[in-house]
Write an enzyme that holds these catalytic residues in place. Structure first.
Site, short mmCIF file in Angstrom:
data_model
loop_
_atom_site.label_atom_id
_atom_site.label_comp_id
_atom_site.label_asym_id
_atom_site.label_seq_id
_atom_site.Cartn_x
_atom_site.Cartn_y
_atom_site.Cartn_z
N ASP A 115 -2.08 3.90 -0.85
CA ASP A 115 -1.14 3.60 -1.92
C ASP A 115 -1.78 2.77 -3.02
O ASP A 115 -2.03 1.58 -2.85
CB ASP A 115 0.06 2.85 -1.33
CG ASP A 115 1.11 2.55 -2.37
OD1 ASP A 115 1.10 3.18 -3.44
OD2 ASP A 115 1.96 1.67 -2.11
N ASP A 332 -0.93 6.71 -11.06
CA ASP A 332 -0.65 6.49 -9.64
C ASP A 332 -0.90 7.76 -8.84
O ASP A 332 -0.28 8.79 -9.08
CB ASP A 332 0.80 6.03 -9.46
CG ASP A 332 1.14 5.83 -7.99
OD1 ASP A 332 0.30 5.26 -7.27
OD2 ASP A 332 2.23 6.25 -7.57
#
Length: 451
Positions: A115, A332
């Protein structure tokens, strides 16, 4: 974030699923092309045909829905040997990607979500007062001779901002996410072990991580926690700075939108092997803002064919007095879709509609705003280029318009209030290098199936 009832319901129901549905189930050693320090790991999505958790039904819908949860999470938290190369592979599947590492002495393998939008690495630990089910054994800190808890006054504890002191001098962390998922446990040090190019594992002592004793929410049983690759103090990237010098890169294979037969893999690199150089490389400044967890870029406009749509966005966050408004979008790897402010999205959609000769249809699920009929899973879409400061990225048509169900192709750029995110569909087939020392992100068009 202001939104209508329908959008709000969609956000709260769907969003953090994107964040929690990765799964890395294999680790492959790769021959490094660079000297120096670093490592490379394999990532696999749980929807991959290579994953034991593979289930082809609704793969795309699930991945797209998870993007909205991811945006909700960001909104809620917008205020944390010399020639040996550490290595890992990436597997393409809808949504996000995962890593496999080992913790403790003797090392215990864990599978966790990779992540780039969070900092703290954590895994479920015994004893579990309240834990979600996982298929692999839960980490037992009592069996590790190198495990030790972090004290309440330690810098690692105070830097979290969401910690308290329990049982004498043990730092207890608490992290919550956009769908009310959470983890609570002891902040601790232990040895982390990674595979390497030499065939011998590389062990890093005293890595800070969370030993979670109370964890719940939308987690699935194929993962045991999260590996934080963000820009904050306790992220793996910063903790391994001496080994990787602030560098990591990845090359994401396009999600097999129409076929589940691809077994191709690519890699996530750390350290010297993560340097992106050569022909066709473009770089854009990495903007430092708060929160430091997120990686901010500056998007100037998007072109559709020969038409330019100027990008105007409210600041994602303010870095305080003197903020010049730069850093208007987060990049992201854990978000599937690209999310843009509603006003800008409307202008972009209108420009696309004027440039596409196809029959428009509504998306039955209400997820997408711009969809078209298609007999072969594609449409004749115009060239779309995202213009970042000093870096123009031509986006792949198969990434910007995806077949979300048979006969229906939709734009994978969607409107969202305030938070702008450059998602992983748009990043596919670029080798993307992060250099946190030089404060830049580099892009090189690459066939990631051959990387």
């Amino acid at each position: 974030m202001k939104m209508n009832t329908k959008a709000s319901t969609l956000f709260s129901t769907l969003v953090l699923l994107a964040f929690f549905h990765l799964s890395l189930v294999s680790c492959r050693k790769i021959k490094g092309n660079h000297g120096g320090n670093g490592f490379t790991l394999d990532l696999i999505h749980r929807d991959s045909p290579l994953s034991p958790f593979y289930n082809p039904s609704n793969r795309l819908r699930n991945a797209f829905h998870r993007s909205f949860s991811r945006a909700s999470f960001f909104k809620k938290n917008s205020f944390a040997s010399a020639t040996d190369t550490i290595q890992s592979d990436i597997f393409p599947i809808p949504g996000e990607y995962l890593m496999k590492i080992s913790i403790g002495t003797p090392p215990v393998e864990i599978v966790a979500i990779a992540d780039t939008g969070s900092d703290l690495t954590w895994t479920q630990c015994m004893p579990c007062a309240n834990c979600f089910q996982q298929t692999t054994p839960i980490f037992d800190s009592k069996q590790s001779s190198t495990y030790k808890t972090v004290g309440c006054n330690a810098e690692e504890c105070t830097s979290l901002g969401t910690s308290s002191c329990v049982r004498g001098n043990i730092c207890e962390y608490q992290m919550s996410y956009g769908d009310q998922s959470q983890t609570i446990g002891d902040l601790a040090f232990d040895k982390f072990t990674f595979p390497s190019t030499s065939g011998n594992n590389v062990s890093i002592p005293n890595v800070v991580f969370g030993c979670g004793h109370d964890n719940n929410g939308t987690f699935n049983n194929y993962t045991s926690g999260i590996i934080g690759l963000g820009g904050g103090e306790v992220s793996i990237i910063n903790q391994l700075d001496k080994q990787i010098n602030g560098k990591f890169s990845y090359c994401l294979i396009p999600i097999p939108l129409q076929s589940s037969n691809s077994n191709a893999t690519s890699h996530i690199n750390f350290g010297d092997s993560a340097t992106v150089s050569g022909p066709n490389v473009v770089s854009t400044p990495l903007i430092k803002k708060e929160p430091s967890t997120f990686y901010y870029l500056n998007l100037e406009d998007i072109s559709v064919g020969d038409k330019i749509v100027d990008f105007k966005s409210p600041n994602i966050t303010s870095s305080g007095p003197g903020d010049d408004g730069q850093g208007n979008i987060i990049i992201d790897s854990g978000t599937t879709l690209t999310l843009l402010p509603s006003e800008f999205y409307s202008s972009l959609e209108s420009t696309l509609v004027d440039s596409i000769n196809a029959t428009r249809r509504d998306d039955p699920s209400g997820t997408f705003d711009l969809c078209y009929e298609s007999e072969n899973g594609t449409i004749d879409a115009p060239k779309i280029v995202a213009h970042f400061t000093d870096a123009d990225l031509e986006l792949s048509p198969s990434s910007t318009f995806a077949e979300v169900e048979e006969g229906l192709v939709c734009l994978t750029i969607v409107p969202a209030e305030e938070v702008a995110i450059f998602g992983n569909l748009a990043q596919a087939n670029f080798l993307i290098g992060y250099d946190l020392v030089a404060n830049k992100i580099s892009f090189q068009p690459t066939d990631c199936t051959k990387y």
